[in-house]
Structures are given as C-alpha cells and as structure tokens.
Design a protein around this motif. Structure first.
Motif, PDB file in Angstrom:
ATOM      1  N   ARG A 244      -2.860 -49.921  -0.597  1.00  0.00           N
ATOM      2  CA  ARG A 244      -3.114 -50.436   0.386  1.00  0.00           C
ATOM      3  C   ARG A 244      -3.085 -48.650   1.508  1.00  0.00           C
ATOM      4  NH1 ARG A 244      -4.140 -55.801   2.190  1.00  0.00           N
ATOM      5  NH2 ARG A 244      -3.055 -55.132   3.983  1.00  0.00           N
ATOM      6  N   ALA A 245      -2.232 -48.576   1.495  1.00  0.00           N
ATOM      7  CA  ALA A 245      -2.028 -47.408   2.380  1.00  0.00           C
ATOM      8  C   ALA A 245      -3.043 -46.233   2.577  1.00  0.00           C
ATOM      9  CB  ALA A 245      -0.463 -46.807   2.498  1.00  0.00           C
ATOM     10  N   VAL A 246      -3.257 -45.659   0.840  1.00  0.00           N
ATOM     11  CA  VAL A 246      -4.106 -45.289   0.537  1.00  0.00           C
ATOM     12  C   VAL A 246      -5.399 -45.525   0.691  1.00  0.00           C
ATOM     13  CG1 VAL A 246      -5.223 -43.652  -2.114  1.00  0.00           C
ATOM     14  CG2 VAL A 246      -3.100 -44.093  -1.904  1.00  0.00           C
ATOM     15  N   GLN A 247      -6.082 -46.814   0.260  1.00  0.00           N
ATOM     16  CA  GLN A 247      -7.612 -46.758   0.819  1.00  0.00           C
ATOM     17  C   GLN A 247      -7.861 -46.835   2.302  1.00  0.00           C
ATOM     18  OE1 GLN A 247      -7.436 -50.384  -1.398  1.00  0.00           O
ATOM     19  NE2 GLN A 247      -8.475 -50.138  -2.842  1.00  0.00           N
TER      20      GLN A 247
ATOM     21  N   GLY B 296       4.993 -41.944   3.503  1.00  0.00           N
ATOM     22  CA  GLY B 296       5.877 -43.489   3.173  1.00  0.00           C
ATOM     23  C   GLY B 296       5.659 -44.527   4.167  1.00  0.00           C
ATOM     24  N   LEU B 297       5.894 -44.035   5.714  1.00  0.00           N
ATOM     25  CA  LEU B 297       5.525 -45.603   6.521  1.00  0.00           C
ATOM     26  C   LEU B 297       4.482 -46.456   6.331  1.00  0.00           C
ATOM     27  CD1 LEU B 297       6.390 -43.391   9.287  1.00  0.00           C
ATOM     28  CD2 LEU B 297       8.180 -45.862   8.384  1.00  0.00           C
ATOM     29  N   ALA B 298       2.919 -45.983   6.128  1.00  0.00           N
ATOM     30  CA  ALA B 298       1.911 -46.886   5.643  1.00  0.00           C
ATOM     31  C   ALA B 298       2.435 -47.190   4.650  1.00  0.00           C
ATOM     32  CB  ALA B 298       0.604 -45.859   5.713  1.00  0.00           C
ATOM     33  N   MET B 299       3.073 -47.011   3.478  1.00  0.00           N
ATOM     34  CA  MET B 299       3.166 -47.612   2.459  1.00  0.00           C
ATOM     35  C   MET B 299       4.461 -49.330   3.176  1.00  0.00           C
ATOM     36  SD  MET B 299       5.300 -47.028  -1.492  1.00  0.00           S
ATOM     37  CE  MET B 299       6.824 -48.712  -2.499  1.00  0.00           C
TER      38      MET B 299
ATOM     39  N   ALA C  73       0.129 -48.816  -9.645  1.00  0.00           N
ATOM     40  CA  ALA C  73      -0.677 -48.148  -8.313  1.00  0.00           C
ATOM     41  C   ALA C  73      -1.959 -47.057  -8.871  1.00  0.00           C
ATOM     42  CB  ALA C  73      -0.058 -48.085  -6.494  1.00  0.00           C
ATOM     43  N   ALA C  74      -1.711 -46.574  -9.506  1.00  0.00           N
ATOM     44  CA  ALA C  74      -2.744 -45.427  -9.587  1.00  0.00           C
ATOM     45  C   ALA C  74      -3.728 -46.752 -10.631  1.00  0.00           C
ATOM     46  CB  ALA C  74      -2.111 -44.073 -10.906  1.00  0.00           C
TER      47      ALA C  74
ATOM     48  N   VAL D  22       3.509 -52.108  -5.175  1.00  0.00           N
ATOM     49  CA  VAL D  22       2.411 -51.420  -5.624  1.00  0.00           C
ATOM     50  C   VAL D  22       1.185 -51.558  -5.415  1.00  0.00           C
ATOM     51  CG1 VAL D  22       0.888 -51.353  -7.321  1.00  0.00           C
ATOM     52  CG2 VAL D  22       3.099 -51.586  -8.032  1.00  0.00           C
ATOM     53  N   ALA D  23       0.983 -52.901  -3.882  1.00  0.00           N
ATOM     54  CA  ALA D  23      -0.358 -53.112  -3.116  1.00  0.00           C
ATOM     55  C   ALA D  23      -0.264 -52.187  -2.065  1.00  0.00           C
ATOM     56  CB  ALA D  23      -0.555 -54.491  -3.087  1.00  0.00           C
TER      57      ALA D  23
END
Length: 382
Positions: free
Chosen positions: A204-207, A333-336, A232-233, A199-200
């Motif tokens: 964090r990836a979106v931000q 998804g690599l960022a997540m 996460a949403a 979830v985090a």
C-alpha cells in the motif's frame, strides 16, 4: 339593623365577626394563600433535590427555571423572605476505564510510533480504547500473553517477537505463513489469532507513492523483514527479484520462499547490487536505520527506480541520501508503518484485515498527520 352586642356566639345566622379591622373571611383567604405558597416552595425544593440526585447518578438534567409564585391577596400578611438556597456541589466524576486495551510489544520499544498512530485512529473512530508501548522480551512473551485479562483486544509486535509468537497462536493467516512471522495478535475470546500486516503495508505504501506494480525488484538485506518484502514483491506482480545480502550462507530461506511465490530469484552480495543492465522499478531496503552497505547504484538507476526504505529513524538513511542527491523518488518506512497499522486497526475492530473501517479515509488522514507525512509518504512541510 340588629345590635351586635345582643348576638350570641353560637348564632349561625350572625354576620362574620371583625377583629382588628380584618374579617374572618379575609383571614381565611390569607391563610389559604400562605398554605399554597408553602406547597409551591416544597415542590421547588423537591425538584432541586431530585436534580441533585440525578446529577450524582451522572444523568444529565436540563436546567429548569422555577415558576413564579402566585402573589398573595393584598390583605394577606407579607411572607418572610426565604433563606437563599445552598449552592449545589457536583461530585467529581471518576475516570472511566477504557473499554478495550491494546499495546505494541518489543524490547526496546520506547521509540515506537505505534501508540501515536493507533491513538489517532481510535480518536477518529470515536472509540475509548487505550494503546500503549510495553517492553517485553522474547523470553517473557508467553507469560505476558497468558496474563492478559478479558479487557485486552490485541497486540502489535516488533522483531524478534514476530517469530517468537508463532507457537502461541491458535490460528494464522496466509501472509503470516508465507512471511514466517506475525506482527498482529487478535485476542478473540479463547482464541489467539495471528496476522501479518507488514506485507500489505509495503504494498500500500508503494502504490500510494504512484507505483502500482513492479516486475523487477531489488531487495537489500536478508533478515525477517526481507521475507515480508519478498512476499510484497510477489503481491506487486514481480517476476524477478534480486536479493542482496551480506552473508550468503544465512540466506538459504530465500529460494524456497521464492519458489512458493512463483518468483525467479537471485541471491547476490551487496557489492553486486547494480551490475545488471536491467533497471529495477523498485528497490526495497530492509536494513536498520543508519546502516552503511557496499550497495552502490548508478545515478541513472537512482533517478529511474523508486526507493522504499523500511527504516525511518534516523532519517534520511545513507541509502535515502544517495537517492535524494540525484532527485530520485524515496519513500520512508513511516509510510509502511501507517498502512500496516491501519490494517491492524481493521483487525482489532472487526477481526478482518480486509474489512474497511467506517470513514476510513478520515482515519488514514489522522494517522498520516500523527507521524507527519502526506498521502504519498513524503514529509509534511513545516
């Protein structure tokens, strides 16, 4: 002057005898010099032996140049040349066992990027910890965990092990309870603790991609990852979420979770993904890589919404290609994966996913580099 031939051997007052042109005093001095030289040679050999013993004990020894031996008196006979010292041999050092062992479990697991991420992190932290990928099925998970020794510190889990591990855990965090799965196991003495960093990782990836909050979110897919996306949403400040699924009957879990999170939710088929006048700030794809759906978004929506696709292999996904065709913003998804792994490292190091690491910025940079993306989740050029 007296005649030496009349002197008696025991005459204490007699002058020192001279033999072959060398006085007794000179001979004694020469003998003393030889003795002193021998002592110095023995001291040197003892120092070499001590250094060799220290090396065998793997204790570093500073190289010391032996002091020059004192020159003997001119009358002393020359000392025979000393045989050259035998070359010192160094015993090969045995490889040290890692102080901690960790692994990512799943089946299949050979494709996992987790070993590269975690090894980069522990190298940056200066920790001699090992991290490997181990093929473990759902049925084999209980015996595998039960057989781990005290050198094991923790595990990362892929689906379906995230749910299968829950009965084995003595303690779980809030996010694990909400999402219904743990992707991180901390082996803390006798206790087995579970955490959810997925979830985090999404948040964090979106931000990091520049979207600090999202009030309206679309989620594509109704599986276990969709549950983490829904939580996460809520963490991103969402008020409304549309969940688009293939099978409405298998998505009964969505509404109870949304109610617990305080979200207004609608469950719709893929074909209705973009039938609303409102444009979501964020679209989260939770489908396996390569999956083609009936979800079709207008060019306007794709230009204005950020797409976060949890898949990363193969890349780009069909959904990502839709966004890229109109210049839309896409995060893979690599960022997540990087951000959730960073929080796993926190757990394994300190036992707390909220406790930042020492030099965390450098650790994160090493992990991003290990999978070839920049701080915003975009692929590195070249």
């Amino acid at each position: 002057m007296s005649d030496p031939s009349n002197r008696r051997p025991d005459d204490e007052t007699a002058e020192p005898a001279v033999e072959d042109g060398v006085s007794e005093a000179s001979a004694e001095a020469a003998i003393a010099a030889l003795v002193e030289a021998e002592r110095e040679a023995e001291a040197e050999e003892a120092a070499v032996a001590e250094a060799e013993e220290a090396e065998e004990r793997e204790e570093p020894e500073d190289a010391v140049e032996p002091a020059d031996a004192a020159e003997p008196p001119a009358a002393a006979p020359s000392k025979p040349a000393k045989a050259p010292a035998k070359p010192r041999t160094t015993k090969p050092r045995a490889a040290k066992a890692p102080s901690r062992r960790l692994a990512v479990l799943g089946s299949p697991i050979g494709h996992s990027q987790s070993p590269a991420l975690h090894r980069a992190a522990y190298d940056a932290l200066g920790l001699d910890w090992s991290y490997e990928a181990v093929d473990v099925t759902e049925d084999a998970l209980p015996d595998f965990i039960a057989g781990l020794g005290p050198e094991w510190r923790g595990l990362s889990l892929t689906m379906p092990l995230k749910k299968a591990v829950l009965p084995l855990l003595a303690e779980t965090d809030r996010i694990t309870d909400q999402a219904g799965g743990a992707n991180t196991v901390l082996l803390d003495g006798e206790a087995i603790r579970g955490f959810n960093t997925d979830v985090a990782g999404i948040v964090r990836a979106v931000q990091a991609a520049g979207l600090e909050q999202a009030r309206y979110v679309h989620i594509l897919g109704g599986g276990a990852t969709a549950a983490s996306a829904l939580v996460a949403a809520a963490e991103l400040g969402a008020e409304r979420v549309d969940v688009h699924v293939r099978d409405l009957a298998r998505s009964a879990w969505v509404e109870p979770l949304a109610n617990d999170l305080g979200l207004r939710v609608r469950i719709r088929p893929f074909s209705q993904a973009d039938r609303s006048l409102d444009v979501p700030e964020l679209v989260i794809g939770t489908l396996p890589g390569g999956t083609v759906t009936e979800a079709v978004y207008t060019d306007s929506t794709r230009r204005r919404s950020l797409l976060f696709d949890v898949a990363y292999e193969p890349w780009p996904t069909p959904l990502a290609r839709q966004w890229e065709s109109v210049g839309g913003r896409v995060v893979s998804g690599l960022a997540m994966l990087v951000h959730q792994a960073l929080l796993q490292v926190r757990v394994f190091v300190s036992g707390d996913p909220l406790q930042p690491l020492q030099d965390e910025a450098q650790v994160l940079a090493a992990m991003l580099d290990a999978v070839g993306i920049d701080e915003q989740g975009a692929p590195l050029e070249g």
